[in-house]
Design an enzyme around this catalytic site. Structure first.
Site, PDB file in Angstrom:
ATOM      1  N   CYS A 149       6.817  -5.208  -2.987  1.00  0.00           N
ATOM      2  CA  CYS A 149       6.158  -5.869  -1.869  1.00  0.00           C
ATOM      3  C   CYS A 149       4.677  -6.032  -2.192  1.00  0.00           C
ATOM      4  O   CYS A 149       4.048  -5.098  -2.705  1.00  0.00           O
ATOM      5  CB  CYS A 149       6.342  -5.022  -0.610  1.00  0.00           C
ATOM      6  SG  CYS A 149       5.547  -5.689   0.846  1.00  0.00           S
TER       7      CYS A 149
ATOM      8  N   GLU B 263      11.653 -10.590   3.997  1.00  0.00           N
ATOM      9  CA  GLU B 263      10.552 -11.184   4.764  1.00  0.00           C
ATOM     10  C   GLU B 263      10.800 -11.055   6.266  1.00  0.00           C
ATOM     11  O   GLU B 263       9.863 -10.814   7.036  1.00  0.00           O
ATOM     12  CB  GLU B 263      10.329 -12.643   4.369  1.00  0.00           C
ATOM     13  CG  GLU B 263       9.923 -12.848   2.914  1.00  0.00           C
ATOM     14  CD  GLU B 263       8.764 -11.987   2.459  1.00  0.00           C
ATOM     15  OE1 GLU B 263       7.834 -11.728   3.258  1.00  0.00           O
ATOM     16  OE2 GLU B 263       8.768 -11.552   1.293  1.00  0.00           O
TER      17      GLU B 263
END
Length: 190
Positions: free
Chosen positions: A104, A147
């Site tokens: 991430c 997401e």
């Protein structure tokens, strides 16, 4: 415009993001800026909370994952997979859960195996406020789920085993304090 990426530890990453009211902001311009920010950080997805905006919007571009791959090894789910998701809502998850090592942009240099269902059905609006209901599988489904978690206030580290989280505790604390090097601009919690 390139935004700084919000680092792990900032409360915005743990809030459930708010729906965007049509006409309340320029979603086309914001999504263009988000793509620019994502590409600058060599990412394949970016959610609005990662730039400090607690709204339900994320952008994805998985096409780069197929670049340079032999034809028979390309993931068909990633062909033309560049999209903006406004006010998305996952309607269904289906199929076998499969593991993949995720990372991430808000948590640089940390990766961990996350198991996710192979198929996802999602409703969303595009930047012209056209409603879509689509099904994705494979890596595209994984990117969407990652997401989507961001706009729900979840991070990939939440899926790791307690032992793995314990082993990462110091590294995560270092990120929160700004003791991490990234190849892109970041904003750390105060």
């Amino acid at each position: 415009m390139i935004y700084p990426i919000i680092a792990y530890g900032d409360p915005v990453l743990r809030k459930r993001a708010q729906d965007i009211e049509q006409g309340s902001l320029d979603v086309k311009k914001l999504s263009e800026d988000m793509f620019e920010t994502m590409y600058n950080a060599s990412g394949i997805g970016l959610a609005a909370p990662q730039i400090g905006k607690s709204i339900r919007l994320f952008v994805v571009d998985g096409t780069a994952l197929n670049e340079g791959e032999p034809e028979d090894e390309k993931d068909p789910s990633l062909e033309g997979f560049k999209k903006v998701f406004v006010n998305p809502q996952i309607l269904e998850k289906d199929g076998e859960e499969w593991g993949f090592e995720e990372g991430c942009l808000s948590i640089p240099h940390i990766r961990g195996e996350v198991f996710r269902p192979e198929v996802v059905k999602i409703q969303y609006y595009d930047t012209d406020w056209n409603r879509h209901v689509e099904e994705y599988d494979g890596m595209a489904a994984r990117i969407i789920q990652h997401e989507y978690d961001h706009i729900e206030g979840k991070l990939f580290t939440d899926y790791l085993t307690p032992l793995k989280r314990q082993l990462l505790k110091k590294k995560l604390a270092d990120i929160t304090k700004g003791n991490v090097k990234a190849d892109y601009k970041m904003k750390f919690p105060k």
